[in-house]
Design an enzyme around this catalytic site. Structure first.
Site, PDB file in Angstrom:
ATOM      1  N   ASP A   1       0.868  -1.172   0.000  1.00 24.15           N
ATOM      2  CA  ASP A   1       0.000   0.000   0.000  1.00 24.15           C
ATOM      3  C   ASP A   1       0.907   1.224   0.000  1.00 24.15           C
ATOM      4  OD1 ASP A   1      -3.281   0.184   1.071  1.00 24.15           O
ATOM      5  OD2 ASP A   1      -2.107   2.022   0.817  1.00 24.15           O
TER       6      ASP A   1
ATOM      7  N   ASP B   1       3.998   2.908  -4.064  1.00 19.92           N
ATOM      8  CA  ASP B   1       2.966   3.484  -4.911  1.00 19.92           C
ATOM      9  C   ASP B   1       2.909   2.594  -6.146  1.00 19.92           C
ATOM     10  OD1 ASP B   1       1.470   4.872  -6.773  1.00 19.92           O
ATOM     11  OD2 ASP B   1       2.186   6.837  -6.095  1.00 19.92           O
TER      12      ASP B   1
ATOM     13  N   ASN C   1      -6.182  -5.665  -5.533  1.00 16.21           N
ATOM     14  CA  ASN C   1      -7.354  -4.946  -5.007  1.00 16.21           C
ATOM     15  C   ASN C   1      -7.252  -3.417  -5.136  1.00 16.21           C
ATOM     16  OD1 ASN C   1      -9.638  -4.405  -2.940  1.00 16.21           O
ATOM     17  ND2 ASN C   1      -7.826  -3.562  -1.936  1.00 16.21           N
TER      18      ASN C   1
ATOM     19  N   TYR D   1     -11.746   5.354 -15.042  1.00 16.33           N
ATOM     20  CA  TYR D   1     -11.928   4.318 -14.015  1.00 16.33           C
ATOM     21  C   TYR D   1     -12.778   3.176 -14.589  1.00 16.33           C
ATOM     22  CZ  TYR D   1     -13.598   2.085  -9.679  1.00 16.33           C
ATOM     23  OH  TYR D   1     -13.932   1.181  -8.698  1.00 16.33           O
TER      24      TYR D   1
ATOM     25  N   LYS E   1     -11.774  -0.707 -15.303  1.00 17.65           N
ATOM     26  CA  LYS E   1     -12.443  -1.826 -14.636  1.00 17.65           C
ATOM     27  C   LYS E   1     -13.055  -2.803 -15.641  1.00 17.65           C
ATOM     28  CE  LYS E   1     -11.505  -1.016 -10.372  1.00 17.65           C
ATOM     29  NZ  LYS E   1     -10.741  -2.007  -9.586  1.00 17.65           N
TER      30      LYS E   1
ATOM     31  N   THR F   1     -17.472   1.483   2.229  1.00 17.54           N
ATOM     32  CA  THR F   1     -16.171   1.689   2.878  1.00 17.54           C
ATOM     33  C   THR F   1     -16.130   3.087   3.490  1.00 17.54           C
ATOM     34  OG1 THR F   1     -15.306   2.571   0.827  1.00 17.54           O
ATOM     35  CG2 THR F   1     -15.010   0.216   1.174  1.00 17.54           C
TER      36      THR F   1
HETATM   37  N1  LIG Z   1     -16.038   0.752  -2.479  1.00 16.05           N
HETATM   38  C1  LIG Z   1     -16.771   0.548  -3.563  1.00 16.05           C
HETATM   39  O1  LIG Z   1     -17.943   0.953  -3.641  1.00 16.05           O
HETATM   40  C2  LIG Z   1     -16.210  -0.211  -4.730  1.00 16.05           C
HETATM   41  C3  LIG Z   1     -17.076  -0.500  -5.785  1.00 16.05           C
HETATM   42  C4  LIG Z   1     -16.594  -1.203  -6.879  1.00 16.05           C
HETATM   43  C5  LIG Z   1     -15.272  -1.606  -6.913  1.00 16.05           C
HETATM   44  N2  LIG Z   1     -14.450  -1.302  -5.876  1.00 16.05           N
HETATM   45  C6  LIG Z   1     -13.057  -1.747  -6.006  1.00 16.05           C
HETATM   46  O2  LIG Z   1     -12.622  -2.390  -4.819  1.00 16.05           O
HETATM   47  C7  LIG Z   1     -11.228  -2.173  -4.635  1.00 16.05           C
HETATM   48  C8  LIG Z   1     -10.981  -1.589  -3.259  1.00 16.05           C
HETATM   49  O3  LIG Z   1     -11.672  -0.351  -3.182  1.00 16.05           O
HETATM   50  P1  LIG Z   1     -11.999   0.351  -1.800  1.00 16.05           P
HETATM   51  O4  LIG Z   1     -13.345   0.945  -1.969  1.00 16.05           O
HETATM   52  O5  LIG Z   1     -11.712  -0.538  -0.662  1.00 16.05           O
HETATM   53  O6  LIG Z   1     -10.931   1.558  -1.858  1.00 16.05           O
HETATM   54  P2  LIG Z   1     -10.262   2.374  -0.644  1.00 16.05           P
HETATM   55  O7  LIG Z   1      -9.896   3.690  -1.253  1.00 16.05           O
HETATM   56  O8  LIG Z   1     -11.129   2.359   0.551  1.00 16.05           O
HETATM   57  O9  LIG Z   1      -8.931   1.546  -0.364  1.00 16.05           O
HETATM   58  C9  LIG Z   1      -7.988   1.397  -1.385  1.00 16.05           C
HETATM   59  C10 LIG Z   1      -6.632   1.078  -0.795  1.00 16.05           C
HETATM   60  O10 LIG Z   1      -5.704   1.037  -1.887  1.00 16.05           O
HETATM   61  C11 LIG Z   1      -4.600   1.869  -1.597  1.00 16.05           C
HETATM   62  N3  LIG Z   1      -4.105   2.456  -2.844  1.00 16.05           N
HETATM   63  C12 LIG Z   1      -4.766   3.254  -3.707  1.00 16.05           C
HETATM   64  N4  LIG Z   1      -3.967   3.624  -4.720  1.00 16.05           N
HETATM   65  C13 LIG Z   1      -2.752   3.043  -4.478  1.00 16.05           C
HETATM   66  C14 LIG Z   1      -1.500   3.077  -5.147  1.00 16.05           C
HETATM   67  N5  LIG Z   1      -1.312   3.790  -6.260  1.00 16.05           N
HETATM   68  N6  LIG Z   1      -0.485   2.371  -4.636  1.00 16.05           N
HETATM   69  C15 LIG Z   1      -0.641   1.662  -3.490  1.00 16.05           C
HETATM   70  N7  LIG Z   1      -1.798   1.603  -2.810  1.00 16.05           N
HETATM   71  C16 LIG Z   1      -2.844   2.298  -3.293  1.00 16.05           C
HETATM   72  C17 LIG Z   1      -5.153   2.949  -0.663  1.00 16.05           C
HETATM   73  O11 LIG Z   1      -4.126   3.560   0.122  1.00 16.05           O
HETATM   74  C18 LIG Z   1      -6.145   2.155   0.180  1.00 16.05           C
HETATM   75  O12 LIG Z   1      -5.539   1.549   1.301  1.00 16.05           O
HETATM   76  C19 LIG Z   1     -10.802  -1.247  -5.774  1.00 16.05           C
HETATM   77  O13 LIG Z   1     -10.281  -2.027  -6.829  1.00 16.05           O
HETATM   78  C20 LIG Z   1     -12.094  -0.587  -6.196  1.00 16.05           C
HETATM   79  O14 LIG Z   1     -12.073  -0.133  -7.528  1.00 16.05           O
HETATM   80  C21 LIG Z   1     -14.880  -0.605  -4.796  1.00 16.05           C
END
Ligand SMILES: NC(=O)c1ccc[n+]([C@@H]2O[C@H](COP(=O)([O-])OP(=O)(O)OC[C@H]3O[C@@H](n4cnc5c(N)ncnc54)[C@H](O)[C@@H]3O)[C@@H](O)[C@H]2O)c1
Length: 255
Positions: free
Chosen positions: A43, A69, A96, A162, A166, A197
Site C-alpha cells: 500500500d 505506490d 485490489n 476508471y 475496470k 467503505t
Molecule cells: N467501495 C466501492 O464501492 C467499490 C465499488 C466497486 C469496486 N471497488 C473496487 O474495490 C477495490 C478496493 O476499493 P476500496 O473501496 O476498498 O478503496 P479504498 O480507497 O477504501 O482503499 C484502497 C486502498 O488502496 C490503496 N491504494 C490506492 N492507490 C494506491 C496506489 N497507487 N499504490 C498503493 N496503494 C494504493 C489505498 O491507500 C487504500 O488503502 C478497488 O479495486 C475498487 O475499484 C470498490
C-alpha cells in the site's frame, strides 16, 4: 465472523493483497487472518498500513508490509520481491488497490488518462507478472483475484477512465486464466457494487444517493466490505478449485 466459513485449504497459505491498508483490502486481510493464512500486503499509505499491521499482529497473524505506490512499476517490483523474500512464494494474490476519483471526460489530459490507467489497471498486470514465476516454481497451484467494479456494467458516468480500466480487468483476468491454467493457477474477477467503505461514506454516500442506489439493488441492504472479502476468500480456497476465468458479482443484484 462466527457465521462465516473457515476453509482448511487456506490454513498456513501465504496471501498477498494490494491496497490492504483500508477499505475492502483491509477486510480481505482480516478475513484471511481468520483462516490462519500468512499475510503480505502492499500500500502507499504508511500510516494506515502500520495500524493494519498492528491490528493483525495483535490478533496473532504473521504479516509483512511493503510500502509502494503501485503506479511506480519499479517500486511495485521491489515491494513484491521483498514480500517473497520474507514470506516465500504466495499461494494467492489479490489485486485490489484502485481509486475511483471522479473526472469529467472533457477535462482529461493525456497525462491524467495515463495516471488513471496506472492507478486502476496497469499494476494488476505487473503484480501478476512479479509473483507468477514464484507461484509456478512453488508448484502448488494457486489463485489470483482481480478486483473489478460493476460501475461500467451499470453505465455509470463521471469517471470514464476508471470504468474503462475496470472493464479491461475482465479481459486481463481471462487472458491470465488461460496462460496460468496449465500451472493450476486460477484467475477470477470479483465485481463489487457500491460498497460502504470509509472512503465512500466520507466522499459520496448521502441518504438520497444511497436510497437511489438501493432502489436499483434486488437486495435492499447497503453492502458491507466484508461480503466482498468473503467472495475473494472463497475463490482462493479449494472449494473454488474448478472456478477460473469468471466474474463474481457482489452487488446485491444491482441493475
Ligand atoms: N467501495 C466501492 O464501492 C467499490 C465499488 C466497486 C469496486 N471497488 C473496487 O474495490 C477495490 C478496493 O476499493 P476500496 O473501496 O476498498 O478503496 P479504498 O480507497 O477504501 O482503499 C484502497 C486502498 O488502496 C490503496 N491504494 C490506492 N492507490 C494506491 C496506489 N497507487 N499504490 C498503493 N496503494 C494504493 C489505498 O491507500 C487504500 O488503502 C478497488 O479495486 C475498487 O475499484 C470498490
Amino acid at each position: 465472523m462466527a457465521e462465516f466459513a473457515i476453509y482448511p485449504s487456506l490454513k498456513g497459505k501465504t496471501v498477498f493483497v494490494t491496497g490492504g491498508a483500508s477499505g475492502i483490502g483491509a477486510d480481505i486481510l482480516r478475513g484471511f487472518a481468520d483462516q490462519g493464512a500468512r499475510l503480505g500486503f502492499v500500500d502507499l499509505d504508511a500510516t494506515g498500513s502500520a495500524s493494519r499491521v498492528a491490528e493483525l499482529e495483535e490478533a496473532g497473524s504473521e504479516v509483512a508490509f511493503a510500502q509502494a505506490d503501485l503506479r511506480d512499476i519499479a517500486a511495485l517490483k521491489a515491494a513484491f520481491a521483498s514480500l517473497i523474500k520474507t514470506l516465500g512464494a504466495p499461494y494467492a494474490l489479490v489485486n485490489n488497490a484502485a481509486r475511483d476519483d471522479r473526472h469529467g471526460w472533457e477535462d482529461v489530459t493525456e497525462e491524467y488518462y495515463d495516471e488513471r490507467i496506472a492507478t486502476n489497471l496497469r499494476h494488476m498486470f505487473f503484480a501478476t507478472q512479479a509473483v507468477a514465476p514464484a507461484m509456478i516454481e512453488a508448484g502448488q497451484g494457486g489463485a489470483i483475484v482481480n478486483m473489478g467494479s460493476n460501475s461500467w456494467w451499470e453505465a455509470s458516468g463521471g469517471m470514464p477512465i476508471y470504468t474503462t480500466s475496470k472493464a479491461a480487468v475482465h479481459g486481463m483476468t481471462r487472458s491470465f486464466a488461460r496462460d496460468l491454467g496449465p500451472h493450476r493457477i486460477r484467475v477470477n474477477t470479483v465485481v463489487p457494487g457500491w460498497i460502504m467503505t470509509e472512503r465512500q461514506k466520507e466522499l459520496w454516500v448521502t441518504k438520497e444517493a444511497l436510497d437511489r442506489h438501493l432502489a436499483r439493488q434486488c437486495l435492499k441492504n447497503p453492502i458491507a466490505p466484508e461480503y466482498v472479502a468473503r467472495t475473494v476468500i472463497w475463490l482462493c480456497s479449494k472449494d473454488a478449485a474448478m472456478c477460473t476465468a469468471s466474474n463474481f458479482f457482489v452487488d446485491g443484484g444491482s441493475v
